[in-house]
Design a protein around this motif. Sequence first.
Motif, mmCIF file in Angstrom:
data_model
loop_
_atom_site.group_PDB
_atom_site.id
_atom_site.type_symbol
_atom_site.label_atom_id
_atom_site.label_comp_id
_atom_site.label_asym_id
_atom_site.label_seq_id
_atom_site.Cartn_x
_atom_site.Cartn_y
_atom_site.Cartn_z
ATOM 1 N N THR A 221 0.431 3.723 -3.103
ATOM 2 C CA THR A 221 -0.015 5.090 -2.817
ATOM 3 C C THR A 221 0.957 6.110 -3.400
ATOM 4 O O THR A 221 0.544 7.098 -4.007
ATOM 5 N N LEU B 222 -7.320 3.136 -3.369
ATOM 6 C CA LEU B 222 -6.430 2.528 -2.382
ATOM 7 C C LEU B 222 -6.993 2.672 -0.971
ATOM 8 O O LEU B 222 -6.937 1.732 -0.167
ATOM 9 N N SER B 223 -7.539 3.830 -0.666
ATOM 10 C CA SER B 223 -8.134 4.032 0.661
ATOM 11 C C SER B 223 -9.310 3.098 0.868
ATOM 12 O O SER B 223 -9.487 2.515 1.948
ATOM 13 N N CYS B 224 -10.113 2.969 -0.164
ATOM 14 C CA CYS B 224 -11.292 2.107 -0.106
ATOM 15 C C CYS B 224 -10.897 0.650 0.153
ATOM 16 O O CYS B 224 -11.488 -0.034 1.000
ATOM 17 N N TYR C 172 -16.733 6.667 -0.828
ATOM 18 C CA TYR C 172 -15.678 7.111 -1.736
ATOM 19 C C TYR C 172 -16.218 7.316 -3.150
ATOM 20 O O TYR C 172 -15.816 8.249 -3.855
ATOM 21 N N ILE D 9 -6.085 7.368 -5.470
ATOM 22 C CA ILE D 9 -5.925 7.422 -4.007
ATOM 23 C C ILE D 9 -7.195 6.962 -3.318
ATOM 24 O O ILE D 9 -7.156 6.247 -2.305
ATOM 25 N N ALA D 10 -8.360 7.348 -3.858
ATOM 26 C CA ALA D 10 -9.625 6.913 -3.273
ATOM 27 C C ALA D 10 -9.762 5.398 -3.343
ATOM 28 O O ALA D 10 -10.254 4.759 -2.404
ATOM 29 N N PHE E 294 -7.946 -0.484 1.396
ATOM 30 C CA PHE E 294 -7.244 -0.621 2.671
ATOM 31 C C PHE E 294 -8.219 -0.605 3.845
ATOM 32 O O PHE E 294 -8.118 -1.405 4.774
ATOM 33 N N GLU E 295 -9.176 0.316 3.818
ATOM 34 C CA GLU E 295 -10.149 0.390 4.906
ATOM 35 C C GLU E 295 -11.112 -0.796 4.844
ATOM 36 O O GLU E 295 -11.443 -1.406 5.877
ATOM 37 N N GLU F 251 -17.102 1.926 0.519
ATOM 38 C CA GLU F 251 -16.971 2.047 -0.934
ATOM 39 C C GLU F 251 -17.948 3.079 -1.481
ATOM 40 O O GLU F 251 -17.580 3.918 -2.321
ATOM 41 N N PHE G 26 0.818 -1.215 0.000
ATOM 42 C CA PHE G 26 0.000 0.000 0.000
ATOM 43 C C PHE G 26 0.850 1.262 0.000
ATOM 44 O O PHE G 26 0.474 2.262 -0.615
ATOM 45 N N THR G 27 1.994 1.228 0.640
ATOM 46 C CA THR G 27 2.873 2.409 0.618
ATOM 47 C C THR G 27 3.374 2.673 -0.795
ATOM 48 O O THR G 27 3.339 3.808 -1.287
#
Length: 721
Positions: free
Chosen positions: A239, A256-258, A277, A253-254, A260-261, A274, A235-236
């Motif tokens: 991102t 990846l956030s979606c 986002y 970015i959205a 990961f969370e 989801e 993920f790093t």
Amino acid sequence: MNMRHISIAKGADGIAVLSLDNADESVNLVSASWLAEMEQAIADLTADAAVTGVILTSAKKGFMAGADLKLLVDGFETMDRRQAYAFSQRATAMHRAIEKGGKPWVAALNGLALGGGFELALACHYRILVDDRRAVVGLPEVNVGLLPGSGGTQRLLRLAGARAAVDLLLSGRAVKPDEALRLRIVDEVVPGAELLDAARSWLQSGPDPVRAWDRKGYQAAEARGVLVPETAVLFTTATAGAAKAGRNLPAPIAILSCVFEGMQLPFDRALSVESKYFARLLTDPVARNIIRTSFLSKQAAERGLRRPAGVPPSRVAKVGVLGAGMMGAGIALVSAQAGIDVVLIDRTSELAEKGRGHAAGVLAREVEKGRRTATDAAAILARIHATTDFAGLDGVDLVVEAVFEDTAVKAATTAKAEAVIPAGAIFASNTSTLPITQLAEASARPEQFIGLHFFSPVERMGLVEVIMGRRTSPETLARALDFVAQLRKTPIVVNDSRGFYTSRVFQTFIHEGAAMLAEGVPPAVIENAARAAGMPVGPLALLDEVTLDLPLKIVDQTIAEEGDRYTPPPGVPVLRHMRDVLGRGGRKAGGGFYEYPAGGRKHLWPGLAGHFPARSDVDGAQLTRRFLYIQAMETARCLEEGVLITPQDADLGAVYGWGFPLWTGGTLSYIDTVGIEVFVAEADRLAQAHGPRYAPSAWLRQRAARGEGFYPPAGATPCAA
């Protein structure tokens, strides 16, 4: 039961077949009316005790192509974030009704399944894909500034794992059957004739209709080790890559956030994340801009929106290409690829054969990469006839002149060609700056004279700028657009002027970069500011590639023909100093703003600092804004002057002609995104700081005073330019 978008057949064996069959389109699309029908159908099938399982398939060649993009653009105009969230949740709930209805569903994918279509398949308990290279599956929403909004990110994560899901979601790529099976996003691949039998067989095996994530105690494999080094690195790295590549694009970015969370949450809560986002992206202008220009406007142009009505369709069987340089050779190649016989003419046999050799080289590389068979390549090359003899133009339907950018040379070439070509043939000039009306003065038939401005390299660039001279007839325009359609390229139609539209606005970008250098802006900062805006290459690097001779020749020719009426661009003194004083005319001259060491990477010439001393008080964000504003301002002038006819052509030309950043939607969409009132106010400030080239005209000020942008809100009547 039959509906507008679907049909259902129930068998005596308890198996129902739900077929997608959109009566209004050639492909199945996700739409509000389709969603309503699916909700009803799922409820009916769930409640029917006689139905023990469902086969979901399509009556069309493909399974489902995804969402109706016009619906999404309208959604941007009409929805706030709460409404967009509800929109996503409704489709999500429909998919959950399939999953949790207590009956097994199998998706029999008879063709491509993309976007919302593949999300629907992922919601089924089992997926069988036809064994056909054209039957690709994937979630390409990132390409339109969005993410899958009805469970796609979470199901893909849980089926394929985080690494594969991130790759597919960030790339938006479609995968063929063998890879889809390897990634576990389909369960079987079978021949087309066996597809429905395989689906029926799976249902008859008595499968469990409960998904893994709906069982008590389920947790995504990656969630159990979310803080382990491998997952953290994934993920790093992703991102950092998304932030660098996307620049002004919020979707990566959205996504990846979606993911990961979502991987750390129960499934229904992950679906809610989801949708949040998705709603954020749908109500962001970036998605609207991308969809409107790269899909809606592009498709409309390719379908002949600008073609004059009442002119019978035409096809070119034989074309003459005058000039076998890079442009002429490229035009010859794409024409031959379209099945057209080509006569490629230059002043010597060696030059003509060199142009044909360019085509041969491109074709050979395609064969080497497996994109084309050797037989196909040989047939294409056989259609290109290199010669010095203008008599070869006998019988052509159309001529494209691509000789040296000089009025006298073009006039002589026109006369020689028109002495041979049929009376009904069209003559097109590939000039990038010279007025078509002026070039048509050398023609005995100016009504049949038009501009066809291709972009280099022709075989890769999809845009063609079609330029109407003052005497060009509607029939000539229609036939020229038919030729562009034969080549499978995207046309924009503009009226005549010096530089037309694309060359005229592109020059503001490169000259602004040169002007910044004269102002004391460090060259690396100039290049980085342009890339931060989303331009593919910095202006100094572009100047080196096109050579300083070309923009200076355009300036000198305009001065000669227009005299005091013409104000040279602000970067001209820098270009003259580089070429005439320092002897650095660009890459072909051995070096320009950059050095090109043999065997090494190019880098900015250190000597620039001695001739253009740099300041330290530079605002990079302001430079980025200047690059975007100067191009948008010149585009607005083109629309005001009637060079441009529609904002759609303006934006298509900007994005596909010279690489104006797609996130903006194009130069006029950028003004609308900023807000026309804000744009005019900021332009006034820039004009005070940097000169009248930024100053808004009275026409633009009046539009701003009325709050009248260039695109009307959804459902409104389009405004006149």
